[in-house]
Design a protein around this motif. Structure first.
Motif, PDB file in Angstrom:
ATOM      1  N   MET A   1      -8.649  14.827  32.155  1.00  0.00           N
ATOM      2  CA  MET A   1      -9.320  14.296  33.331  1.00  0.00           C
ATOM      3  C   MET A   1     -10.560  15.109  33.629  1.00  0.00           C
ATOM      4  O   MET A   1     -10.573  16.317  33.477  1.00  0.00           O
ATOM      5  CB  MET A   1      -8.381  14.372  34.526  1.00  0.00           C
ATOM      6  CG  MET A   1      -9.023  14.021  35.838  1.00  0.00           C
ATOM      7  SD  MET A   1      -7.859  14.193  37.194  1.00  0.00           S
ATOM      8  CE  MET A   1      -8.869  13.499  38.467  1.00  0.00           C
ATOM      9  N   SER A 399      -2.593  13.724  37.273  1.00  0.00           N
ATOM     10  CA  SER A 399      -3.775  14.062  36.482  1.00  0.00           C
ATOM     11  C   SER A 399      -4.910  14.430  37.428  1.00  0.00           C
ATOM     12  O   SER A 399      -5.981  13.807  37.449  1.00  0.00           O
ATOM     13  CB  SER A 399      -4.160  12.893  35.574  1.00  0.00           C
ATOM     14  OG  SER A 399      -3.236  12.740  34.535  1.00  0.00           O
ATOM     15  N   SER A 503      -6.276  15.402  31.732  1.00  0.00           N
ATOM     16  CA  SER A 503      -5.794  14.233  32.470  1.00  0.00           C
ATOM     17  C   SER A 503      -5.199  13.198  31.543  1.00  0.00           C
ATOM     18  O   SER A 503      -4.290  12.461  31.924  1.00  0.00           O
ATOM     19  CB  SER A 503      -6.934  13.575  33.242  1.00  0.00           C
ATOM     20  OG  SER A 503      -7.102  14.159  34.491  1.00  0.00           O
TER      21      SER A 503
END
Length: 574
Positions: A1, A399, A503
């Motif tokens: 992420m 995330s 993520s």
């Protein structure tokens, strides 16, 4: 992420039992004091009035560098070292006696450079900043009616207040009093009045021994460091323009050539398995993965990997549950939440293609279109997920994160684990910036004092290569809290983008957790006989789930059933 585009307002001895019989979550004790790095902290704030002849110690800090001074009032003060945000112990030894206190270190005030890069000398960026004029307070869930109003009136001495009640999980009520859930409690946000100093208010709230105040916390924010543009292919840009993709259901934002986390996929040819298709009955059926993220939009599920039959009604945690609506759950910002859900449970590209997804929107767009996640929305999201799915069938995927821990978040995740929930969190994308710990993933670090080490799965990103077959992604944060890894670089699910970041590694682990749950590999111990053994049993079940998922991710037998896939390395001992 791309955690640098998130603003994460994330920021414990056990509290005294209140007259209602409830107490803060065991293992999520409050600190004795808050202080910023660089502050001169009166030792009186730690309950230490006399320190003559004492030696002071803080783990990881050479004693000779600790500075003690006496202020004009004759009080001894400690200059708080420049430590990363989080819990530390302060130990004073005098005449053979040891006194230990717990201190939550806050980041320094605006303008202090910190976390200088270990791999790029001279690169630095400002730490996540604690907002100087706001405090959040999670109150005892048993406070209602007149008692609650009296407590709120007392808090107004510090400023103006807005309040909400977190959703009480009725689906998961395995633990009976005196242990209570942080969900169901009133969350108050105080806008501090003129002359009210943040640390003084936090420490005054900690000094309250009534049991009404469970977790006072600062509120923090972090912004994309401009310096990152110097060491990455280009600064991240949200893509407001849409492009039509031939042969798919809907549009995606136009790829940004300079994006690090969203690289153009020049030959998108349809979804490809991330960790293989279901084999030997392992598909995650019966398990639900709650994706606390930017929302979910079917039009961004370009290949229909998550049909409505496997997606629970999405929830919007950006507004209090009492606001009366859960609409507005659509995704944004290049479909981050939708992609995470696909990698976890997509029918072709996901790890658990028979699991159910529960999208919970906890991040909304800021004025630049980038994602903003707040402490309140994450707390709401956790409580909503707990109220929607039985604990032994629930996986939480987070995330998101930030460098400042929030005690109320620790308590909520701790309680969820005690119910048997598996928690998965992205480990962080700050490998080029000195590897600062990222929360909530860093709650998997060794526990400090009354704040226990959580059993959550903290995920690093790896890519093919190296002597062991896998190596760290350059952006992936490293730290002693990371305990599992998964591919997280240039993942191809047949979209116009290749996705990179922890993520996107995290949902692969969340999918593995769903496979473990669905296969019954996380069997709980024998039925307990009382409330205490219930708590211990639930906590043991959570730990067993975490261990089972790690073993599953690393199992050569499991991997050999999927041609072309190699086991990911265990990062827990590096």
């Amino acid at each position: 992420m791309n955690k640098h585009t998130l603003i994460s307002l994330l920021a414990l001895t056990l509290g005294l039992a209140s007259a209602t019989g409830l107490s803060p979550v065991p293992g999520s004790g409050r600190p004795d004091a808050f202080a910023r790095a660089g502050d001169r902290l009166p030792l009186r704030s730690l309950g230490l009035d006399t320190v003559t002849g004492a030696q002071i110690q803080i783990p990881g800090v050479p004693p000779r560098t600790l500075k003690m001074t006496v202020n004009a009032a004759g009080r001894t003060e400690l200059t708080v070292p420049d430590l990363p945000p989080g819990r530390v112990t302060v130990t004073l030894t005098r005449a053979g006696q040891r006194i230990t206190r717990e201190l939550d270190v806050l980041p320094p005030t605006t303008g202090h450079p910190a976390f200088r890069s270990l791999t790029n000398p001279g690169l630095s960026f400002e730490r996540e900043q604690v907002l100087p004029d706001q405090v959040q307070v999670l109150l005892n869930p048993a406070l209602t009616g007149a008692a609650l109003n009296r407590r709120l009136e007392a808090l107004r001495r510090y400023g103006t207040i807005t309040t909400e009640t977190l959703r009480l999980p009725t689906t998961n009520a395995r633990l009976a009093p005196p242990t209570g859930s942080p969900c169901g409690g009133t969350l108050a946000v105080i806008q501090l009045g003129r002359g009210q100093a943040l640390e003084e208010v936090l420490n005054a709230l900690l000094a309250d021994t009534s049991g009404d105040i469970w977790y006072p916390d600062p509120i923090s924010s972090t912004k994309t460091p401009a310096a990152l543009a110097q060491v990455r292919p280009g600064p991240f840009q949200s893509a407001p323009l849409q492009q039509a993709v031939p042969g798919v259901r809907g549009n995606l934002p136009a790829p940004q050539t300079g994006s690090f986390y969203y690289q153009p996929n020049l030959t998108p040819s349809g979804p490809r398995p991330a960790l293989g298709m279901p084999r030997r009955g392992l598909g995650g059926a019966g398990s639900t993965i709650a994706v606390l993220d930017t929302g979910f939009s079917p039009v961004l599920d370009l290949h229909g990997e998550l049909p409505s039959s496997r997606v629970m009604t999405p929830l919007n945690a950006l507004q209090p549950a009492g606001a009366g609506t859960f609409t507005g759950t659509g995704d944004f910002w290049e479909g981050h939440g939708t992609q995470v859900a696909i990698l976890a449970a997509g029918g072709q590209s996901g790890v658990a293609p028979q699991a159910t997804a529960l999208p919970v929107k906890v991040c909304g767009p800021d004025l630049d279109g980038r994602a903003v996640c707040t402490t309140r929305s994450v707390l709401r999201g956790v409580c909503l997920a707990l109220d929607s799915v039985p604990a032994n069938r629930l996986v939480l995927n987070l995330s998101l994160g930030g460098s400042v821990p929030t005690n109320a978040i620790h308590a909520a995740l701790n309680w969820a684990e005690q119910q048997g929930v598996v928690v998965v969190a992205a480990g962080g994308n700050q490998g080029l910036n000195g590897h600062p710990p990222e929360y909530p993933a860093a709650f998997a670090r060794p526990g400090v004092g009354s704040q226990r080490q959580l059993n959550l799965l903290a995920v690093a990103s790896v890519r093919p290569g190296g002597p062991a077959g896998w190596t760290y992604s350059g952006f992936s944060t490293r730290g002693n809290y990371l305990n599992v890894s998964a591919p997280g670089e240039a993942l191809d699910i047949g979209h116009p983008y290749l996705y990179s970041g922890t993520s996107f590694a995290a949902p692969l682990v969340a999918g593995a957790a769903a496979l473990v749950q669905g296969a019954g590999l996380n069997r709980a111990p024998a039925a307990p006989q009382n409330a205490l053994s219930t708590a211990l049993s639930a906590q043991a079940a959570s730990a067993l789930q975490a261990v089972s998922v790690k073993a599953f991710m690393l199992s050569p037998a499991r991997v050999r059933s999927m041609p072309g896939i190699e086991p990911t390395p265990d990062l827990s001992k590096y």
